[in-house]
Enzyme design. Structure first.
Site, PDB file in Angstrom:
ATOM      1  CB  SER A 136      -0.909  -0.014   1.243  1.00 54.98           C
ATOM      2  OG  SER A 136      -1.784  -1.121   1.194  1.00 54.98           O
ATOM      3  CG  ASN A 224     -15.730   4.029  -1.369  1.00 55.86           C
ATOM      4  OD1 ASN A 224     -16.643   4.549  -2.004  1.00 55.86           O
ATOM      5  ND2 ASN A 224     -15.939   3.145  -0.413  1.00 55.86           N
ATOM      6  CB  CYS A 268     -12.476  -2.617   4.046  1.00 56.23           C
ATOM      7  SG  CYS A 268     -11.601  -3.208   5.492  1.00 56.23           S
TER       8      CYS A 268
END
Length: 280
Positions: A136, A224, A268
């Protein structure tokens, strides 16, 4: 009557069969909450509530196999938590998932994602070299990464890239056209979505793509919008296209992953965070 019964029985049997031409990918969690504190992540606002046991991780695969319409052939550790912050349980779960006598998944179909916990990246490479690695990244420079990923202060970008180089050069890892290191990059409007960021990222990744040009793949993830203190916004499609073009034309493999579940807060960590707010 007998013919009708036979037809019904045949139909029942067909319904039970998996469609083997399709596959399902299961996203599993390794912790309840997370202490990495990434600024764009709802799960990070929870803090760490606890580590999952290896059995609790494996149980996610067990239940998914019971209910999935298609065979679960891929597992990604990209749910709640930082997998390498719960290394022993994650390694035990990976071992069980890839055991031919238990779940029988190919190790290359298991991906462990990390924000860059360098000591455990090295341990994972030694203990499970055939497992896919995802990093990441989210920023092309140390200064910007510290603003988005607080753990970058403990694990600087330069040292993270050195650990990545070790991974890429290790013959046990055996990268090929179907096995690559995935670099994950959440694209946030006005934060890390500029053409300059794209060019800086290209400079960072291009030396690491190898002779085949396929050792590394960049996965762009448009942000998001979720329940975090920062007023982050999703990038425009135009910005994502421009960013993607710069990387692709520079010779690095790149894809765009579009998030689903935004309309129902289904990404998530969102459901847990939302439920806790409603209880308060």
């Amino acid at each position: 009557k007998n013919k009708k019964k036979k037809k019904k029985n045949k139909n029942k049997k067909k319904k039970k069969k998996h469609n083997t031409n399709r596959r399902s990918t299961l996203c599993v969690s390794s912790q309840v909450g997370c202490r990495m504190g990434c600024k764009f992540c709802a799960t990070g606002t929870m803090g760490l509530r606890g580590h999952l046991l290896s059995g609790e991780i494996i149980e996610q695969l067990y239940h998914a196999r019971q209910h999935s319409l298609n065979p679960v052939r891929n597992v990604v550790f990209m749910g709640m938590g930082e997998p390498l912050d719960n290394f022993d349980s994650v390694l035990a779960a990976v071992t069980a998932m890839s055991d031919p006598r238990r779940f029988g998944l190919a190790p290359s179909r298991i991906t462990v994602s990390t924000v860059g916990v360098i000591p455990y990246m090295r341990r994972l490479r030694r203990s499970a070299p055939q497992v896919q690695l995802a990093i990441s990244l989210h920023a092309p420079t140390q200064e910007l990464r510290e603003k988005i990923v607080p753990t970058a202060r403990a694990y600087p970008l330069e040292k993270l890239m050195h650990a990545l180089d070790e991974h890429l050069e290790d013959p046990r890892v055996n990268l090929n056209s179907s096995r690559k290191v995935m670099m994950e990059y959440v694209v946030i409007r006005g934060v890390n979505d500029s053409d300059e960021c794209a060019r800086q990222l290209l400079d960072l990744l291009k030396p690491r793509i190898g002779k085949s040009g396929k050792n590394v793949i960049l996965n762009l993830i448009p942000y998001n919008p979720t329940d975090v203190p920062e007023n982050y916004e999703a990038p425009t499609e135009e910005r994502v296209r421009s960013f993607h073009s710069i990387i692709r034309e520079g010779g690095v493999l790149v894809t765009v992953r579009y998030e689903k579940g935004q309309d129902i807060s289904g990404a998530c960590g969102q459901l847990v965070v939302q439920a806790e707010k409603e209880r308060k």
